[in-house]
Design an enzyme around this catalytic site. Sequence first.
Site, mmCIF file in Angstrom:
data_model
loop_
_atom_site.group_PDB
_atom_site.id
_atom_site.type_symbol
_atom_site.label_atom_id
_atom_site.label_comp_id
_atom_site.label_asym_id
_atom_site.label_seq_id
_atom_site.Cartn_x
_atom_site.Cartn_y
_atom_site.Cartn_z
ATOM 1 C CG ASP A 45 -52.348 -10.010 -11.065
ATOM 2 O OD1 ASP A 45 -52.579 -8.935 -11.636
ATOM 3 O OD2 ASP A 45 -51.380 -10.190 -10.298
ATOM 4 C CG ASP A 47 -49.433 -8.022 -15.895
ATOM 5 O OD1 ASP A 47 -50.541 -7.454 -15.795
ATOM 6 O OD2 ASP A 47 -48.420 -7.665 -15.258
ATOM 7 C CE LYS A 69 -50.481 -25.922 -12.125
ATOM 8 N NZ LYS A 69 -49.589 -26.669 -13.062
HETATM 9 C C1 IPM Z 1 -53.954 -5.588 -11.221
HETATM 10 C C2 IPM Z 1 -52.888 -5.261 -10.213
HETATM 11 C C3 IPM Z 1 -53.441 -5.441 -8.809
HETATM 12 C C4 IPM Z 1 -53.792 -6.897 -8.618
HETATM 13 C C5 IPM Z 1 -52.515 -4.934 -7.683
HETATM 14 C C6 IPM Z 1 -52.113 -3.501 -7.885
HETATM 15 C C7 IPM Z 1 -53.148 -5.126 -6.339
HETATM 16 O O1 IPM Z 1 -51.768 -6.051 -10.452
HETATM 17 O O2 IPM Z 1 -55.038 -4.969 -11.139
HETATM 18 O O3 IPM Z 1 -53.710 -6.394 -12.105
HETATM 19 O O4 IPM Z 1 -52.927 -7.714 -8.267
HETATM 20 O O5 IPM Z 1 -54.963 -7.221 -8.834
HETATM 21 MG MG MG Z 2 -51.839 -7.169 -12.275
#
Ligand code: IPM
Ligand code: MG
Length: 366
Positions: free
Chosen positions: A250, A254, A194
């Site tokens: 992160d 996802d 960003k």
């Molecule tokens: C990931 C998970 C971790 C993170 C958590 C469980 C600490 O979300 O590995 O993506 O935030 O890195």
């Molecule tokens: Mg994660």
Amino acid sequence: MSKELSLLMLPGDGIGPEIMTEARRVVDWLGHNRALNFFVEEDLVGGAAYDDGGKPLADKTLERAKSVDAVLLGAVGGSQWDGVEYDMRPEAGLLALRKELGLFANLRPAICFESLVDASSLKPELVSGLDIMIVRELTGGVYFGEPRGIETLPNGERRGVNTQVYTTSEIHRIAHVAFDLAGKRGGRVTSSEKANVMESGLLWREEVTKVALDYPEIALDHMLADSCAMQLVRAPKQFDVIVTDNLFGDLLSDVAAMLTGSLGMLPSAALGIKGGGAMYEPVHGSAPDIAGKDIANPIATILSLAMALRYSFDCAAEAQLIEDAVQDVLAGGLRTADIMQPGKAKVSTSVMGDSILRAMDRLNIT
Ligand code: IPM
Ligand code: MG
């Protein structure tokens, strides 16, 4: 006798133990059928370690993790530890492992298996053939920056602080990982931050641009992290390698994971300096709601083991065998609940594990 391959398994919490059991069976299969000389240890991490010894990562476990070629981790966390001191929560054990082992480069591939194209929430034509590599910085940024904490101000208000911080060397080393990987793949890197609102993002952009000068054959572009999230669901196949910081990595991983049909499919590798340790883990979490029911998908963990074989053990043929076996089982119509589709056969964690082993039997040509 072939070289000993030392592996520390840390099943962790929630579905961790069940999915790790299936990975363990794959390790045993490789020992019997490919004469790989594994030395496997198992230990506790996360909430399980906290319940056992009052810390989410015992000192002796950390020492073991440092001494082995690779760590395979299941998942950590669960609501039963919501009340524990913040620095003793299960996630702190995972973060300590990453930090203490110096695992700054997190490779999170998002590959859409052809037989799962219809399991994605996106239209098949958007995800068919998808092959993205997210390179997430893993030991810096807001996850570890100081100062941090919650304080009470004189007026009684509470104030929570975390610090997003990156240095040039941290940016350079993760950028090199991304460019090197792009050289072996599609030759394109998208760097995401960003820079429009954060100085650390501006620095990231400038330093990645400098590193790119060493890689004239790689195409670099920059994308703001919010726009990157949007483009990932609009036209994901435009990406080859995405390099980004710890927090955006992160989130974006996802998003990328769901493009492939389920978080239950995605493996990851956390690597440090060459010759140092490494840790492999599924991208998904501990899924406490389905723990102990034998319905979780073991594929992300089994594919994480395949990544360990490729990156830590120099056993590319065995890694390929596992990946081919997973393809084969999916093509045969077997599905765990998370990737269930009409007309397919719903199977349990253990039956999915069995089926992958049987596919390895079939595909095994030594
Ligand atoms: C990931 C998970 C971790 C993170 C958590 C469980 C600490 O979300 O590995 O993506 O935030 O890195
Ligand atoms: Mg994660």
